[in-house]
Design an enzyme around this catalytic site. Structure first.
Site: not given
Length: 523
Positions: A35, A75, A123, A308-309
């Site tokens: 993440d 997210c 996650k 995710d980013h």
């Protein structure tokens, strides 16, 4: 096993030949998704600033995508795109609260039907209903004409000592579970398996001093991981003066609580701590690699690492994500294993929606026609003539800390960003071959090119219509939330994350919202 010992073993193996081979049997698949990991750290020159031995190992043994992007720099919507294989506007994953339904079909569902044993841990964060009330209200009201700080000021926190390896305990616990599953369960399977491990690092930690509603603005690490950072290479990014900022970027800087003064040392520390958090993430990836190697599964497994980013880490006077700038939107994407060419660097722009068809391609499963992405396996195997990838990517953002919907088209060395209806907010155009820092908006210099890129973008998404749909959704959701609070509304809205600024002029802020809602009725 400690990361140092693992690195010594892997360095010996890197010196040996590594031959990727395809098989009549579909490979196992392991995906590690972090993440907020800046993808530019996975190749030169970004990889010089911090030691990432296990990411480097995958790059040497497999393929690295040099221009891989999130489809939404936040997210839940980003993960919704990855798991569904469809652009955000198609699934209406507008913000961290509004994403996929719990029963949405994912690529893992297809693999399970095809005979794969599937296992997920850590996650996930791609279904609707999660994240804080503050987060969703900030997203709904982002076009209300007020400026309120929504995040804590970014800070650093050094914990432990030179022997403290496990700072992010939750991620390490999930990594331990994944390693144990590989060693105990995967080895006993008679069918191929797919394992997904989701990590929270290097996402900043919640700033506990700001209370239970606070966001993540603390960059925390230990001296052990800080030693992995080449401090002399940690740069202080150039910032545009406020008067030259794009209006959306100014809004983001203010709401992220970055409009105040920062010393050069503060900026260096935030960036160095972020890089150290990336090093800790890399070590968790190393534990997974070690488990696959020790069990003899490494050569029959396709291993992927992504995120995710990214995180701006004080570039453009911002931290966090929620931006189309490279630090926020550029994600890591590396893979190794059967069918993946060794030492391959792929420059074609790709994005997370491409992972869904890639997973199906690996498993020999027919790829549905309604996906937004394209399989990356022809590129990763260097069978470029078989690739159907158009070489352009779409990223869009509709959440908090941005006061207009944003749409980014990346093709060749151009990055085109437009907002809202394409008229009310000026566009941005960056030539990434000459302006890697994205400080020179060339939109006014190349109006013809902007028109061409805008036409291409509209062939992918009718973005003015999408922006209207988001605006309607935001008002509808906010009004329903407001009505549900009844007489408690004034107190509740005043005590969200923006409470310090809100309470400076609560009557003005409430009226600004009422004016924004004028004429809107629930439908």
């Amino acid at each position: 096993m400690k990361p140092v010992l693992l690195l010594q073993l892997f360095q010996l193996r890197v010196a040996c030949s590594y031959i990727n081979s395809t098989s009549l049997h579909p490979p196992n698949i392991v995906m590690v998704m972090s993440d907020a990991f800046d993808g530019r750290l996975t190749f030169a020159p970004g990889n010089k600033v911090v030691q990432l031995p296990f990411i480097n190992y995958i790059r040497q043994m497999g393929a690295v995508f040099l221009n891989s992007y999130t489809n939404s720099p936040i997210c839940c919507p980003s993960r919704a795109a990855m798991w569904s294989g469809r652009f955000v506007h198609l699934t209406e994953a507008w913000n961290n609260y509004k994403c996929l339904a719990p029963n949405a079909t994912t690529w893992m569902d297809h693999l399970e039907k095809a005979g794969y044993h599937t296992h997920s841990m850590g996650k996930l964060d791609y279904t609707s209903g999660s994240h804080s009330v503050s987060n969703r209200v900030e997203a709904w009201t982002r076009e209300v004409p007020f400026l309120l700080r929504q995040e804590g000021r970014p800070v650093t926190d050094l914990v432990g000592d030179a022997s403290t390896l496990r700072v992010m305990s939750k991620d390490w616990n999930n990594t331990d579970r994944a390693v144990q599953w590989i060693r105990k369960s995967a080895t006993a399977l008679t069918q191929p398996f797919v394992l997904y491990l989701g990590l929270n690092l290097p996402h900043p930690y919640r700033t506990e001093a700001l209370g239970p509603t606070a966001g993540g603005s603390t960059f925390r690490t230990s001296p052990y991981w800080l030693k992995k950072v080449s401090l002399d290479l940690v740069s202080v990014p150039k910032w545009l003066p406020f008067s030259e900022m794009h209006p959306v970027d100014y809004y983001s800087t203010f709401t992220k609580n970055c409009s105040g003064d920062f010393s050069e040392q503060e900026i260096r520390d935030i960036r160095a701590f972020y890089y150290a958090m990336c090093a800790e993430t890399d070590a968790m990836l190393g534990e997974v690699i070690a488990a696959l190697r020790d069990t003899g599964l490494l050569n029959s497994t396709v291993l992927l690492f992504t995120s995710d980013h990214g995180d701006l880490a004080m570039e453009h006077r911002q931290f966090y994500k929620m931006s189309m700038f490279e630090g926020s939107s550029h994600v890591p994407l590396l893979m190794m294993g059967p069918g993946v060419k060794t030492g391959l660097e792929i420059s074609l722009p790709v994005s997370l929606v491409d992972l869904y068809p890639s997973m199906l391609d690996l498993a020999g499963v027919q790829i549905p026609d309604d996906l937004s992405g394209h399989s990356l396996m022809p590129l990763a195997s260097h069978a470029n003539e078989q690739s159907t990838h158009p070489g352009l990517i779409l990223s869009e953002y509709h959440g908090c800390n941005s006061n207009a919907s944003a749409y980014m088209l990346r093709i060749a060395h151009w990055k085109y960003i437009t907002y809202s209806d394409g008229l009310s907010v000026p566009p941005q155009l960056f030539d990434l071959s000459k302006d890697t820092a994205e400080l020179h908006n060339m939109a006014s210099h190349y109006p013809g090119l902007c028109q061409q890129l805008d036409k291409l973008l509209r062939s992918v998404v009718d973005y003015p219509t999408v922006s209207k749909a988001v605006q309607h959704y935001n008002k509808q959701q906010f009004l329903a939330w407001k009505q549900g609070l009844g007489n408690n509304y004034t107190q509740v809205i005043a005590n969200l994350r923006w409470h310090i600024d809100w309470q400076k002029n609560p009557l003005y802020n409430e009226k600004a919202i009422e004016d924004w809602l004028t004429g809107f009725r629930m439908t």
